[in-house]
Design a protein around this motif. Sequence first.
Motif, mmCIF file in Angstrom:
data_model
loop_
_atom_site.group_PDB
_atom_site.id
_atom_site.type_symbol
_atom_site.label_atom_id
_atom_site.label_comp_id
_atom_site.label_asym_id
_atom_site.label_seq_id
_atom_site.Cartn_x
_atom_site.Cartn_y
_atom_site.Cartn_z
ATOM 1 N N ASP A 171 0.838 -1.191 0.000
ATOM 2 C CA ASP A 171 0.000 0.000 0.000
ATOM 3 C C ASP A 171 0.877 1.247 0.000
ATOM 4 O O ASP A 171 1.870 1.316 0.732
ATOM 5 N N ARG B 117 0.532 3.997 1.298
ATOM 6 C CA ARG B 117 0.604 4.693 2.581
ATOM 7 C C ARG B 117 1.717 4.166 3.475
ATOM 8 O O ARG B 117 2.065 4.788 4.478
ATOM 9 N N GLU C 255 -2.773 -5.524 10.050
ATOM 10 C CA GLU C 255 -4.138 -5.002 9.997
ATOM 11 C C GLU C 255 -4.394 -4.333 8.652
ATOM 12 O O GLU C 255 -3.541 -3.583 8.155
ATOM 13 N N PRO C 256 -5.547 -4.588 8.040
ATOM 14 C CA PRO C 256 -5.839 -3.970 6.736
ATOM 15 C C PRO C 256 -5.845 -2.441 6.834
ATOM 16 O O PRO C 256 -6.241 -1.880 7.862
ATOM 17 N N TRP C 257 -5.407 -1.800 5.775
ATOM 18 C CA TRP C 257 -5.480 -0.345 5.720
ATOM 19 C C TRP C 257 -6.929 0.087 5.503
ATOM 20 O O TRP C 257 -7.711 -0.655 4.897
ATOM 21 N N PRO C 258 -7.304 1.274 5.983
ATOM 22 C CA PRO C 258 -8.653 1.784 5.652
ATOM 23 C C PRO C 258 -8.817 1.903 4.142
ATOM 24 O O PRO C 258 -7.845 2.087 3.408
ATOM 25 N N ALA C 259 -10.049 1.794 3.702
ATOM 26 C CA ALA C 259 -10.329 1.895 2.262
ATOM 27 C C ALA C 259 -9.837 3.240 1.721
ATOM 28 O O ALA C 259 -9.919 4.271 2.394
ATOM 29 N N LEU C 260 -9.303 3.209 0.509
ATOM 30 C CA LEU C 260 -8.747 4.416 -0.107
ATOM 31 C C LEU C 260 -9.157 4.454 -1.567
ATOM 32 O O LEU C 260 -9.005 3.470 -2.292
ATOM 33 N N GLU C 261 -9.652 5.597 -1.992
ATOM 34 C CA GLU C 261 -10.048 5.747 -3.389
ATOM 35 C C GLU C 261 -8.806 5.796 -4.277
ATOM 36 O O GLU C 261 -7.862 6.540 -4.009
#
Length: 252
Positions: free
Chosen positions: A156, A158, A193-199
Amino acid sequence: MSLGDSFTEGMDDPGPGDTYVGWADRLAGMIAEQAPEFRYANLAVRGKLLQEIIDEQVPLAVSLKPDLVTFCGGGNDILIPNSDPDALAEVYEVAVADLRSAGCDVVIFTGFDTRSTPLLRSIRGKVAIYNSHLWSIAERYHCRIVDLWSMHVLHDRRAWSEDRLHLSPAGHQRVALKTAQILGLTDDHAWNEPWPALEQADWVTQRKADLKWAREHVVPWIGRQLRGESMGDGLAPKRPELLPLARCADEI
């Protein structure tokens, strides 16, 4: 004690003043919570090649005989065209043998999977070969190993700073948590932990960002290599002595 280059120094995880924090300092904080007498040194300096790490940092670690050494190096070498991962691994193994002979437990780090980074995809095969050697070295010398290649959470964007070569603060925290798990400090999987959803940006926007990144970060890096320069030229390690963590924190 932590040995290495910019990855272990902590770029780009800003700390007080002009310093960086990074996964190694974050891990040290976790260890200190469980062992207040814990002492810590970080000898890593950005831009160092593997042989420089071995010449400048490993002898001090061998002389001080710390209980635990994290050792990551070779990434800058792999980036250099025509570098040989087999030859690098031979050099790396000698250093691990010296550290183990000094009685140090050693934690080894594999290279990252570069498949998600434009331009760096071309070195993916070299990284994979180098990683295979590191796994073998870890087995021969009974070292723990943190497999950065398999940390898919780091794919990701981020997890990475603007230059896409160094981890972001969040990326450093993920590596610190993974290393803590490998050391048995924790048994959870918070690092994954999964990252928050991102467009997702559209294709054109992504390509513009890729070109900007190449112009601002890749081209200057190539220029430094051609001139024989390093980001770490003239820099000293941020924590050159084994000191209680509180004293280290006071000095940065």
